[in-house]
Design an enzyme around this catalytic site. Structure first.
Site, PDB file in Angstrom:
ATOM      1  N   GLY A 234     -20.729 -34.007  -0.735  1.00  0.00           N
ATOM      2  CA  GLY A 234     -22.182 -33.986  -0.884  1.00  0.00           C
ATOM      3  C   GLY A 234     -22.771 -32.690  -0.374  1.00  0.00           C
TER       4      GLY A 234
ATOM      5  N   ALA B 254     -16.787 -24.727   3.951  1.00  0.00           N
ATOM      6  CA  ALA B 254     -17.360 -23.708   3.065  1.00  0.00           C
ATOM      7  C   ALA B 254     -16.655 -22.370   3.228  1.00  0.00           C
ATOM      8  CB  ALA B 254     -18.851 -23.568   3.343  1.00  0.00           C
TER       9      ALA B 254
ATOM     10  N   ILE C 294     -24.864 -16.651   4.184  1.00  0.00           N
ATOM     11  CA  ILE C 294     -25.217 -17.940   3.591  1.00  0.00           C
ATOM     12  C   ILE C 294     -24.866 -17.866   2.102  1.00  0.00           C
ATOM     13  CG2 ILE C 294     -27.100 -19.556   3.134  1.00  0.00           C
ATOM     14  CD1 ILE C 294     -26.221 -19.284   6.123  1.00  0.00           C
TER      15      ILE C 294
ATOM     16  N   GLN D 256     -28.020 -28.878   3.640  1.00  0.00           N
ATOM     17  CA  GLN D 256     -27.141 -29.274   4.730  1.00  0.00           C
ATOM     18  C   GLN D 256     -27.894 -29.316   6.054  1.00  0.00           C
ATOM     19  OE1 GLN D 256     -23.553 -30.080   5.048  1.00  0.00           O
ATOM     20  NE2 GLN D 256     -24.524 -30.824   3.207  1.00  0.00           N
TER      21      GLN D 256
ATOM     22  N   LYS E 128     -19.799 -18.354   7.749  1.00  0.00           N
ATOM     23  CA  LYS E 128     -19.364 -19.327   8.754  1.00  0.00           C
ATOM     24  C   LYS E 128     -19.901 -20.700   8.343  1.00  0.00           C
ATOM     25  CE  LYS E 128     -20.815 -16.671  12.220  1.00  0.00           C
ATOM     26  NZ  LYS E 128     -20.970 -15.866  13.443  1.00  0.00           N
TER      27      LYS E 128
ATOM     28  N   GLY F 230     -22.940 -26.694   8.121  1.00  0.00           N
ATOM     29  CA  GLY F 230     -23.196 -28.106   7.866  1.00  0.00           C
ATOM     30  C   GLY F 230     -23.376 -28.944   9.109  1.00  0.00           C
ATOM     31  N   GLU F 231     -22.879 -28.473  10.228  1.00  0.00           N
ATOM     32  CA  GLU F 231     -23.036 -29.235  11.465  1.00  0.00           C
ATOM     33  C   GLU F 231     -24.010 -28.585  12.434  1.00  0.00           C
ATOM     34  OE1 GLU F 231     -18.855 -31.620  11.465  1.00  0.00           O
ATOM     35  OE2 GLU F 231     -18.962 -29.902  12.792  1.00  0.00           O
TER      36      GLU F 231
END
Lengths: 317, 732
Positions: free
Chosen positions: B470, B513, B616, B625, B688, B691-692
């Site tokens: 997702g 990623a 990015i 995200q 880098k 997502g977290e």
């Protein structure tokens, strides 16, 4: 879900008679609560009687100047009805404070009154629950009880009635109309409709087996500022920690019913005499004899503070 | 391709496709319901039967007897599998508890049996007829109670750290705090439940499933079933969320495989929603003690962070002290991780394990410290920034723009309008405040492989077992391949999630990623060599507009595949750049929250995250995200808690009515800013993870905003009104 048989009743009396013939049969309206419970085998009816085609889907004026709401009127239809919005705002507000648009489109007036508790021990068939399995004990007492009742509880059950609409109807002194299997009709004051758990928490209402709800009537409008304040952990789509249905008049008098704290919508008419004195006085009498758990003791001050918010809102209106 | 020297200029730097806010290439499938999720793969194999898992009714003890007679006689039932007839099962390293109970039960809702029937309804109904007799054993279910017996964990690499003299410096500090914070157990609550379809062809097993890590899933399913990994194929092209809950092999996969073997036909299984919280993994609760000492000018001289969590035997701890080793300066330091034995379900990774709960505590402590010092919380953090690993000052950060994140964020958010004194800003019945927190999450490097094909139509096809949970993986991989091969995005086909494809880094720990696109970069670099060789062009050719240009010559890319498809496969693997320099991602979270002065209800009004996380790759999917993570952080701050029944040992609120996550009405305006950054130390992509990062710190920013709004400091998450109501101002 256990296999079951299904029929579509033609009249309320037929529905009642059929229910009397089949022990354990259940009426199905919108099914938003019953079907979930059947999937979990919390409800295991051998037979479903569909009461969705009894032409009980109209809202009519009564000779007394009130409204008669058919049992199958959906929550959406009821909340958006112009007369309800104008004269019974507390009902409209209570309904839209609950569930989601999709659920309200399916949920019915009678079904909503009969919504069963959301106590997590009721919902887990591995756990003891006197309401689900009489005599098995209460898992919630001594367990996780943050959402549960603080007043009117018993040693057998501390579940709450989870609905919103009925709290508003309680503050308006609504009446529940029914037909019994024998064909007899009766009108039950909503105050007497839901029961406290006592030693029989599995019996939640005063309906007799097979008795069908045909309508809910609202007395003629009482005016006032009508509010429904629902306090919860997230902004929408959650059951009330505490809810306050209030109708406050210009002179400071008024009525209040509270949801989320008992096995039924909680109202103590005698406490309402203190309304002009403020929330503290009313809450003290409303909650006299409360026996909260450690988890839900916060509901006691929360009722008072939510009522204070309602009174302040009414004053500003 | 070995990445062991910092990246120099490469084709990605052209940024013709990479770095653009591209719509998801799989978006149309998701929004039209045509992306098939595991349970919906009706077409992959015929004759699928339905499996329903029966979970243990006790938390700890033994199964004395199972009576299957009634269930076996129920309509439609084909087969039932229990431990008694499952045959010997292995256990993967990544599983703490066994995935099938018997005779011992290790946790509530651990799988006890699977019933296979012709229809879903028949399987579920028969499941209720499986009669299990248990002998309950006494268990430990209360972290606070088990804390005093907690031990130093074996498994984690660095449970303790110490620099200089923490105790002495803390004792001597003129300004200090010593506070304890708690975070609860949390459930991943992803939209798609764990689901698998298993089918045997002789001794070969195919599993269509929903999984973040295909290579782990294949390895661990083989290990558990006791068959060679070569005999297992796992396929998971679409995943409806994981958040760490689908990192490891779970019961849906193993039970489907066992059931399919016994039934002699394919079996599909989804975990019922009320079973997920207790049957699968969760983020473990923590108790965290933080001590900070500073000089009166705000310079931190001592920083100590201890964390306790619980798990089953051989389980791992929640590494909540992780960020404290790296985030702020301070000459004297201490961290300590302790693990208690609990008989609750298995604790494991959930989005930003370690940092998410760790920052929820640390960043409140920083706010409390700033207040004690009489400093602005942004200034206090800026003052204590470090550009080197504070435990190993010879190791600089590869990139660290925390200060800019905080300062730009403060300017953009209108931080100067924040009232320093709590409880002083009113808007009708609402008390309004602002809060800030730093965001921090490490960047992890994992090898990742891919295969790329070029055909004579000029179509580039990427194959890798990478997953898109997702997050937007399909799209950033397509962007990478398009950039590398000089073709438009619509000439790229991306195929993911099949274990027959080269093994990737997978999706987890925000490493997906950067690593997976680097693997695609490596494969494309090889394909470019094959193309230039075929076309007789120099290897430094430029690939653009579906042409290849070098030395004044230009050829059509399709010419290279004229005699047949060109195929290249490679992987990215890493040297020791991440040892020489610390690779982390940074951010600043800003939150405005309002507290109802009557009821204590909290409503978030505005959120801003400023992030610095390398290049990015796709600002649109990266923003998605981050806002998703901010939403999850809001849930952690305000409502998410698996309530533990400390008598019976289970998570009580095990469905989505009881375990509340934010709804739309809870989430107001969210804004995300990415600082310009490229990190040549991280990979050829210079990217880098992101997502977290978005969940890290946001909970504390909310907590700090609540404090600023109403003056009530809550140190126990979630911050629900019951924890504030007795400290709110009096009402009439």
């Amino acid at each position: 879900m256990k296999p079951f048989t299904y029929e579509r009743a033609a009249t309320p009396a037929d529905a009642a008679a059929s229910a009397a013939r089949t022990p354990g049969a259940r009426f199905i309206g919108g099914g938003t609560n019953l079907l979930d419970l059947m999937k979990l085998q919390i409800e295991t009816p051998p037979h479903l009687i569909d009461v969705g085609h009894l032409k009980l889907d109209r809202i009519e004026d009564t000779p007394e100047g009130g409204l008669r709401i058919g049992a199958h009127v959906t929550n959406t239809a009821l909340a958006s009805d112009a007369r309800v919005r104008r004269d019974y705002g507390v009902v409209s507000r209570a309904i839209v404070a609950g569930a989601s648009g999709q659920l309200r489109n399916k949920a019915t007036t009678a079904g909503n009154l009969l919504q069963r508790t959301r106590c997590p021990y009721f919902y887990d068939t591995n756990q003891p629950c006197n309401k689900r399995k009489p005599g098995s004990g209460c898992g919630a007492i001594g367990g996780y009880s943050r959402q549960l009742a603080v007043i009117g509880t018993s040693d057998a059950c501390i579940a709450t009635y989870p609905g919103d609409m009925a709290v508003a109807m309680r503050v308006l002194d609504a009446t529940v109309e029914t037909v019994s299997p024998g064909g007899a009709k009766r009108a039950i004051p909503i105050a007497d409709f839901h029961r406290l758990p006592g030693s029989t928490p599995h019996i939640e209402t005063t309906l007799v087996p097979g008795e069908v709800i045909t309508a809910v009537t609202l007395p003629k409008p009482i005016g006032g500022t009508q509010m429904y304040l629902k306090v919860r952990d997230r902004a929408s789509y959650a059951f009330a920690l505490v809810s306050v249905a209030a109708v406050i008049q210009r002179d400071g008098s008024g009525r209040v019913a509270v949801g989320g704290i008992a096995h039924k919508p909680w109202r103590v008419e005698a406490a309402e005499a203190d309304m002009p004195r403020g929330a503290k006085a009313v809450a003290a009498r409303l909650l006299a004899g409360a026996k909260p758990t450690q988890d839900n003791a916060f509901k006691i001050p929360l009722v008072e503070r939510t009522l204070a918010a309602a009174l302040a809102e009414a004053k500003a209106a | 391709m070995k990445f062991d020297t910092p990246a120099t200029t490469n084709p990605i730097d052209r940024l013709r496709v990479v770095g653009k806010p591209t719509d998801r290439i799989d978006g149309k499938y998701k929004t039209t319901g045509t992306a098939p999720y595991a349970y919906e793969r009706h077409d992959v194999v015929a004759n699928q039967a339905y499996g329903h898992i029966v979970g243990a009714a006790i938390a700890k003890g033994r199964i004395e007897r199972i009576d299957l007679a009634e269930a076996q006689a129920a309509p439609g039932v084909i087969a039932i599998v229990t431990a008694a007839d499952a045959g010997p099962l292995g256990k993967a390293q990544t599983n703490t508890a066994k995935l099938l109970a018997g005779p011992d039960v290790q946790h509530y809702h651990q799988a006890v049996a699977i019933v296979v029937a012709e229809t879903f309804e028949q399987a579920r109904a028969a499941g209720a007829l499986v009669r299990v007799e248990y002998a309950r054993a006494k268990g430990a279910y209360d972290l606070a109670g088990a804390k005093s017996g907690a031990a130093t964990p074996d498994k984690s690499e660095h449970p303790d750290s110490a620099v200089a003299d923490f105790a002495g410096a803390f004792a001597a500090a003129p300004v200090s705090i010593d506070a304890t914070y708690t975070t609860p157990d949390q459930s991943h609550a992803m939209m798609e439940p764990h689901a698998s379809i298993a089918s045997w062809q002789g001794d070969k097993l195919t599993l269509w499933t929903s999984h973040q890590m295909i290579a782990w899933s294949k390895r661990d399913l083989a290990k558990t079933m006791g068959i060679p990994a070569a005999n297992v194929r796992v396929d998971s092209p679409y995943i409806g969320g994981g958040f760490g809950g689908k990192l490891f092999l779970r019961a849906d996969a193993v039970m489907a495989a066992l059931a399919a073997r016994k039934a002699g036909r394919p079996v599909k299984v989804a975990l019922a929603r009320p079973m997920i919280a207790n049957n699968t993994t969760h983020r473990p609760a923590t108790i965290q003690r933080i001590r900070i000492g500073a000089r009166r000018d705000g310079t931190i001289t001592a920083i100590g962070h201890e964390s306790w969590s619980g798990n089953l035997a051989d389980g791992s701890p929640e590494m909540a002290v992780q960020q404290t080793r790296l985030l702020y300066a301070g000459a004297n330091r201490m961290t300590r991780t302790r693990l208690a034995l609990l008989d609750l379900p298995e604790g494991n990774a959930m989005r930003a394990p370690g940092e998410a709960p760790g920052l929820m505590a640390l960043e409140i402590a920083m706010d409390e410290m700033a207040e004690k010092l009489g400093m602005d919380p942004v200034s206090f953090r800026v003052l204590n920034d470090t550009q080197v690993d504070p435990e190993k000052p010879e190791r600089p950060f590869s990139q660290r723009q925390l200060v800019k994140c905080l300062q730009d964020g403060a300017a953009k958010f209108g931080w100067d309008k924040r009232a320093a004194k709590p409880g002083t800003v009113r808007d009708g019945r609402w008390l309004v405040g602002m809060g800030v927190a730093s965001a921090f999450r490490n960047n992890m490097l994992m090898k990742s492989a891919a295969r790329v094909r070029l055909n004579d139509k000029g179509v580039v096809t990427v194959e890798t077992d990478m997953t898109d949970i997702g997050t937007g993986t399909y799209t950033i991989i397509a962007q990478t391949a398009a950039e590398m091969m000089g073709v438009p995005l619509d000439k790229v086909v991306v195929k993911l999630g099949d274990s027959d494809f080269p093994a990737s880094a997978g999706s987890g720990g925000q490493w997906g990623a950067n690593n997976s696109t680097s693997g695609v970069y490596a494969a494309c670099a090889k394909l470019r060599e094959a193309v230039t060789a075929k076309l007789g062009l120099a290897t430094d050719a430029v690939f653009e507009d579906s042409r290849v240009k070098a030395g004044g010559r230009s050829a059509k890319l399709t010419d290279a595949a004229r005699d047949g498809e060109l195929v290249a496969e490679d992987l990215i693997e890493y040297g020791d750049l991440d040892k020489k320099m610390q690779q982390s991602t940074f951010g600043g979270h800003f939150v405005e929250a309002a507290v109802d002065s009557y009821t204590g209800e909290v409503r978030i009004r505005r959120m801003l995250a400023v992030c610095a996380a390398g290049r990015i790759l796709n600002p649109k999917s990266a923003r998605s995200q981050v806002i998703g993570a901010m939403t999850m952080g809001a849930g952690a701050a305000l409502m998410e808690e698996l309530a533990v029944d400390k008598r019976f040992g289970f998570f009580v609120n095990h469905d989505l009515a009881g375990y509340e996550v934010p709804v739309h009405a809870d989430i107001p305006h969210q804004e995300v800013v990415f600082l310009d950054e490229v990190d040549p130390q991280s990979s050829p992509m210079k990217a880098k993870g992101v997502g977290e990062l978005g969940i890290c710190g946001v909970g504390a920013a909310i907590a700090n905003a609540i404090y600023n709004a109403c003056g009530v400091r809550v140190r126990d998450y979630p911050i629900t009104l019951d924890k504030m109501i007795d400290r709110l101002p009096q009402v009439a």
